[in-house]
Motif scaffolding. Structure first.
Motif, PDB file in Angstrom:
ATOM      1  N   ALA A 159       4.701   5.229   5.264  1.00  0.00           N
ATOM      2  CA  ALA A 159       3.772   4.733   4.346  1.00  0.00           C
ATOM      3  C   ALA A 159       2.484   4.371   4.783  1.00  0.00           C
ATOM      4  O   ALA A 159       1.320   4.239   4.166  1.00  0.00           O
ATOM      5  N   TRP A 160       2.480   4.050   5.898  1.00  0.00           N
ATOM      6  CA  TRP A 160       1.064   3.344   6.696  1.00  0.00           C
ATOM      7  C   TRP A 160      -0.061   4.698   6.964  1.00  0.00           C
ATOM      8  O   TRP A 160      -0.915   4.556   7.087  1.00  0.00           O
ATOM      9  N   GLN A 161       0.743   5.851   7.192  1.00  0.00           N
ATOM     10  CA  GLN A 161      -0.098   7.036   7.588  1.00  0.00           C
ATOM     11  C   GLN A 161      -1.353   7.506   6.893  1.00  0.00           C
ATOM     12  O   GLN A 161      -2.164   7.597   7.284  1.00  0.00           O
ATOM     13  N   PRO A 162      -1.140   7.483   5.592  1.00  0.00           N
ATOM     14  CA  PRO A 162      -2.501   7.585   4.913  1.00  0.00           C
ATOM     15  C   PRO A 162      -3.544   6.674   4.954  1.00  0.00           C
ATOM     16  O   PRO A 162      -4.563   6.915   4.951  1.00  0.00           O
ATOM     17  N   VAL A 185       0.944  -1.122  -0.039  1.00  0.00           N
ATOM     18  CA  VAL A 185      -0.059  -0.120   0.050  1.00  0.00           C
ATOM     19  C   VAL A 185       0.752   1.440   0.027  1.00  0.00           C
ATOM     20  O   VAL A 185       0.201   2.367  -0.015  1.00  0.00           O
ATOM     21  N   GLY A 186       2.320   1.139  -0.112  1.00  0.00           N
ATOM     22  CA  GLY A 186       3.092   2.408  -0.117  1.00  0.00           C
ATOM     23  C   GLY A 186       4.383   1.945   0.264  1.00  0.00           C
ATOM     24  O   GLY A 186       4.716   0.864   0.602  1.00  0.00           O
ATOM     25  N   ALA A 187       5.346   3.013   0.153  1.00  0.00           N
ATOM     26  CA  ALA A 187       6.865   2.568   0.469  1.00  0.00           C
ATOM     27  C   ALA A 187       7.285   3.946   1.293  1.00  0.00           C
ATOM     28  O   ALA A 187       6.999   4.905   1.199  1.00  0.00           O
ATOM     29  N   GLY A 188       8.292   3.590   1.904  1.00  0.00           N
ATOM     30  CA  GLY A 188       8.965   4.632   2.816  1.00  0.00           C
ATOM     31  C   GLY A 188      10.537   4.333   2.908  1.00  0.00           C
ATOM     32  O   GLY A 188      10.874   3.144   2.935  1.00  0.00           O
ATOM     33  N   LEU A 189      11.357   5.519   2.956  1.00  0.00           N
ATOM     34  CA  LEU A 189      12.923   5.379   2.815  1.00  0.00           C
ATOM     35  C   LEU A 189      13.276   6.120   4.060  1.00  0.00           C
ATOM     36  O   LEU A 189      12.993   7.280   4.225  1.00  0.00           O
ATOM     37  N   ALA A 190      14.264   5.470   4.658  1.00  0.00           N
ATOM     38  CA  ALA A 190      15.011   6.248   5.770  1.00  0.00           C
ATOM     39  C   ALA A 190      16.522   6.574   5.279  1.00  0.00           C
ATOM     40  O   ALA A 190      17.010   5.516   4.879  1.00  0.00           O
ATOM     41  N   ALA A 203       4.844   7.048  -1.963  1.00  0.00           N
ATOM     42  CA  ALA A 203       6.303   6.935  -1.413  1.00  0.00           C
ATOM     43  C   ALA A 203       6.587   8.059  -0.574  1.00  0.00           C
ATOM     44  O   ALA A 203       6.414   9.322  -0.993  1.00  0.00           O
ATOM     45  N   PHE A 204       7.470   7.939   0.514  1.00  0.00           N
ATOM     46  CA  PHE A 204       7.798   8.887   1.408  1.00  0.00           C
ATOM     47  C   PHE A 204       9.454   8.721   1.560  1.00  0.00           C
ATOM     48  O   PHE A 204       9.767   7.456   1.786  1.00  0.00           O
ATOM     49  N   THR A 205       9.986   9.740   2.113  1.00  0.00           N
ATOM     50  CA  THR A 205      11.433   9.662   2.575  1.00  0.00           C
ATOM     51  C   THR A 205      11.416  10.673   3.836  1.00  0.00           C
ATOM     52  O   THR A 205      11.001  11.759   4.118  1.00  0.00           O
TER      53      THR A 205
END
Length: 404
Positions: free
Chosen positions: A391-394, A148-153, A196-198
């Protein structure tokens, strides 16, 4: 429209507006039963039941309608709520100075699958992010789970709203690299759906620990942690990261704690970033870092296994005193209700908790009052879990819109 129809529509709207808060309560472990969910949401049992049923229909949670009563309990047991093991996931990626890794993370901060980490970070961010996204895409193909989405640290301040890595000082990447744009394009090219988020890696450690670890329940949570190189900090206020006007708040690594100390990459001298990170510890302990393992692992192993060695103990005490000085200043300014430490700082706390707490208490007004707990981070792979939280926030904000 008659009164009954209006009442029905009002109930439906109220139930929909409660979906996000209800999911966040289950996601963070604060609503293990429908009775607790009812109380936390401030709704009727019928509304809580309808909300739980809708989240179950979306494939997010499980509702156990016939749980067993605990021994000695009275009355009818409440339905138990839990995260579905086969529910959707987010792709989480982390890049640091000693490598990068991809994982799939479900609700509840549960790491479902991880790809073998790579220990070489190339100078081209597009190549690195392409490889880490492909590793995540392979995990999705192998598991067949919905993403459902992607996140990058990343180990850098991330400037907003551009999403650029302002100062990836321990990577060979150029300053101002457009990491969010690159990451998003690689996610789309891999056929992965969802936003997608960073974010900065220590910000994401704080977010993960606040929701699932040592920071749960804190209203004003300060996190300070070493990465594989350097030091970062983050502040969570009422469940939300405090990132400042342009994403650059809490760059605590550049607090001066030793005016005559080592030159820092920022142009200063004696900053936390170079006085209390893994390389500083190995250097103070007169150990030459080896190429076979990350600096963080080498420093942590040395502290845990050779603390009786006079050089190691003296190095630990030196770093503890400097870390305590930095924490005291932050406590005076921010007045947090909890401080959590990660990376090598967690190991230093556990090696000599009394010394660190005494330094903070001696140098800070609020620390002297004894009202600021200093705790260790508890999650494994907390940066990955935090990247997944982005990515889970939405979905947490509006499950129906995000998933249907």
């Amino acid at each position: 429209m008659n009164g009954k129809s209006t009442t029905t529509r009002t109930k439906l709207e109220r139930g929909r507006s409660a979906l996000g808060p209800a999911l966040e309560l289950v996601h963070t472990g604060r609503a293990p039963t429908r009775a607790v969910l009812t109380s936390e949401l401030g709704v009727t049992r019928a509304t809580a039941g309808a909300v739980a049923a809708e989240l179950e229909a979306l494939g997010l949670i499980k509702v156990d309608s016939s749980p067993g009563s605990a021994a000695g309990s009275q009355g009818r047991p409440s339905h138990r709520l839990s995260i579905r093991d086969d529910g959707p996931v987010t792709l989480a990626a982390q890049v640091h100075s000693d490598g990068f890794r991809a994982a799939l993370v479900g609700l509840g901060g549960r790491i479902v699958a991880t790809a073998p980490g790579c220990v070489t970070v190339m100078a081209d961010p597009a190549q690195v992010l392409g490889e880490v996204v492909e590793a995540g895409a392979q995990l999705l193909r192998e598991t067949g789970l919905r993403c459902v989405g992607a996140g990058l640290a990343v180990p850098s301040a991330v400037a907003e709203p551009e999403g650029t890595a302002l100062n990836p000082m321990h990577l060979a990447w150029p300053g101002g690299a457009p990491v969010r744009e690159i990451f998003t394009s690689r996610v789309r090219a891999a056929g992965i759906t969802g936003p997608a988020f960073t974010g900065n890696d220590v910000n994401l450690v704080a977010l993960a620990e606040h929701r699932h670890g040592a920071g749960r329940g804190a209203q004003h949570l300060l996190c300070v942690a070493t990465g594989h190189r350097g030091v970062g900090g983050a502040l969570v206020l009422d469940g939300r990261l405090h990132t400042g006007s342009s994403g650059l708040a809490l760059e605590v690594g550049h607090l001066t704690v030793n005016p005559e100390g080592r030159p820092c990459h920022c142009g200063g001298r004696g900053c936390l970033d170079v006085e209390t990170d893994p390389l500083a510890f190995l250097t103070a302990a007169h150990r030459t870092p080896g190429p076979e393992e990350s600096l963080l692992k080498q420093a942590g192993d040395l502290l845990r296994t050779e603390y009786a060695d006079p050089d190691v103990r003296a190095a630990a005490e030196e770093l503890i005193d400097r870390l305590g000085l930095g924490l005291a200043g932050l406590v005076n300014i921010l007045n947090p209700d909890r401080v959590i430490l990660g990376g090598l700082h967690r190991d230093l706390l556990e090696a000599d908790p009394d010394r660190l707490r005494a330094v903070v208490a001696d140098r800070s007004l609020w620390g002297r009052s004894g009202s600021v707990p200093i705790l260790s981070c508890t999650l494994a792979h907390s940066s990955l879990v935090g990247a997944a939280e982005l990515a889970w926030q939405p979905v947490l904000d509006d499950p129906l819109t995000a998933l249907v």
